[in-house]
Design a protein around this motif. Sequence first.
Motif, PDB file in Angstrom:
ATOM      1  N   SER A 103       0.824  -1.195   0.000  1.00 56.35           N
ATOM      2  CA  SER A 103       0.000   0.000   0.000  1.00 56.35           C
ATOM      3  C   SER A 103       0.864   1.254   0.000  1.00 56.35           C
ATOM      4  N   ARG A 138       2.408   1.770  -3.229  1.00 57.73           N
ATOM      5  CA  ARG A 138       1.329   1.772  -4.212  1.00 57.73           C
ATOM      6  C   ARG A 138       1.626   0.828  -5.363  1.00 57.73           C
ATOM      7  N   ILE A 167      -7.709  -0.786   3.146  1.00 58.39           N
ATOM      8  CA  ILE A 167      -6.420  -1.438   3.000  1.00 58.39           C
ATOM      9  C   ILE A 167      -6.485  -2.879   3.458  1.00 58.39           C
ATOM     10  N   GLU A 214      -2.393   6.671   0.106  1.00 60.50           N
ATOM     11  CA  GLU A 214      -2.636   6.085  -1.215  1.00 60.50           C
ATOM     12  C   GLU A 214      -3.223   7.095  -2.183  1.00 60.50           C
TER      13      GLU A 214
END
Lengths: 347, 348
Positions: B97, B100, B291, B233
């Motif tokens: 995460s 990315r 997430i 994000e």
Amino acid sequence: MTERTGVPSGQRRRAPATYRLTAGLAGLAVLVLLVSVLGVVIGARPIELSVALDALRAYDPGIAEHQVIADRAVRTLAGLLVGAALGLAGVLMQGITRNPLADPGLLGINAGAAFAVVCAIALFGVTTALGYVWFAFAGALFVAVVVYVVGSLGRGGATPVKVALAGAAVSAALVALTTAVLLTDSVTFDQHRFWTVGSLAGRDWDLVAPLAPFVVAGVVAALFLGRALNALSLGDDVASGLGQRVGLARAVTAVVAVVLCGSATAIAGPIWFVGLFVAHLARLVTGPDYRWILPYSLLLGPVLVLAADVLGRVIAQPGELQVGIVLSLLGSPFLILLVRYRKLSEL
Amino acid sequence: MPTSLDTRPPTVARTRGRKRSRSTVVSLVLTAAGFLALCVSVSLGEVTIPLPDVVRALFGDDADGMSYIVTELRLPRALVAVLAGAALGLSGAIFQSLVRNPLASPDIIGITGGASAAAVVALLLIGLRGFPVSLAAFAGALATAAAIYVLTWRKGVTGYRLVLVGVAMGAMLTSIVSYCLTRADVYDAREALVWLTGSLNAKTWSTVQILGLSLALIVPLALLAGRWLLPLELGDDTAQALGVPLERARMGLIVAAVALAAAATAAVGPVAFVAFVSGPIARRLAGGPGIALVPSALVGALVMTVSDLVAQHAFASVQFPVGVITAIVGAPYLLWLLAVTNRVGRGG
């Protein structure tokens, strides 16, 4: 080399004069000769130059020194072949992908060849060099296709980061699978662990001789690709506008690169960073014309590999540090510098 | 993968509620599946213990004297699998995460490579065995991560530079591992190879205790820092506008994720691909834009336990280290994921 049709006109001003480049090439050839001599003379058992010359004139298998010299000569020959192959392969790969990070090691091509060779030895019982070189080609080709296709999917095509990441991921998978095969077979493991580091030690004539023709053929083919690579470096549209058959040029270059990587890996095991180093160094000296970059890397590759091999023998006496390790230790900082201080799209 | 988010105002709340409850249901189902896998793995072996007896023994009831086999011999191994799998899953999800990019798990960007190199040096060059090796691996992972972070830093840290520097470090560390393998004699080298594959053999309660304690420290911190992941994000500018302290958040998340990966690797070795597969699977199961940290940890635990079951019992003649199975399953999944993530434009 007076005609310059293949050179991008905007970049021509950066290219040094032809006579200077030719002189540089001659200088490099002398350097190759020098490191080759060092490769024969330096080692755990230092040998006088005169003895080496004696061995060259009248070889006598009864004299221990002469045998040592013969072994080192084969080793040096292996280094010459591997260096030339990996240096050129790096340039070819950077040329077709227009990716400054392309390197046979980084993109997992060598790991693919290595995995295929391990499978050949462990699962199919292949023992001769001529037997497993085909596996090496197949493995290298498979990984090259997978990494390139996967890396070029999606927005922006094959960006350096996507391709490098795909290569790293495929390498990680192959290393894990190689380990899995090795765990089931301790005999193969014992042979393989000396091969997987990337080393020139103990490469005898029976291994080097059958593979040499592949490397030589690849080198010759590569030297003819300069014009095509120059066209490709202008981008696909301009290249086809200039009459270049883009798809064909890419395919031929890729096949040559795979043959070079596969045979180099079959000789020495997976070696990283030679292609990366050599391609950047050559481009730094010659400018963007591939007709000069290719011969320069043909000579720079052996210089790098043989120098690393000699260095490994000198710093770890009485043992030796394998050439693959020396190159990784030198190459990783270089890659980090490259990542930090150059714009990635610059090529 | 973020799926289509329904943004029509009246249904937003309802949709979000559905996503949240789906995530909860998924977590419950994963927990149940994990518990089942744990029971099965405890019940199988040279003596097969019926599942009801296993459950009774787990809850402290000595059925036919089986509780020694259950609690002393087999349970530690199963628990280590669960804990290490959860830690790897959580660590992978945070990295993926943060950068990315679903390919940026600790095994690929060189952090577990640091653990491997340190452990192999300890095993083969220094001749240590047992707990000191784990300690070396832990230190190796932390040192590598710190080095990668420092080398990446140039007025901040960007995802792609982190990945590429990690790849370079990984190459260097791999060559150190190979060098150590050539130096040792073949039996020692084989032992090191088993460690390098990742194995759950011979795990005792002391491993469970050490791993459990370190996770009890790190996991709450990781989950706490995890609340920054969603704004991060959205991109640095948006995150900053939402009040996220950028570098501090990133630093905290990296430290937590590295510590998790290091603790797990120290206990069981660098088991390939668990960190890598858990996050994407959990996202797909849980749906929605979140997430999915908790589901990722649960998926990691489940993957590890089931892989170990297969590694131990699926082949009649040999018992493989668990890492062999995760590698064989993980490699094709990796290729598929590479293709998909690049096609939807999240590949970097």
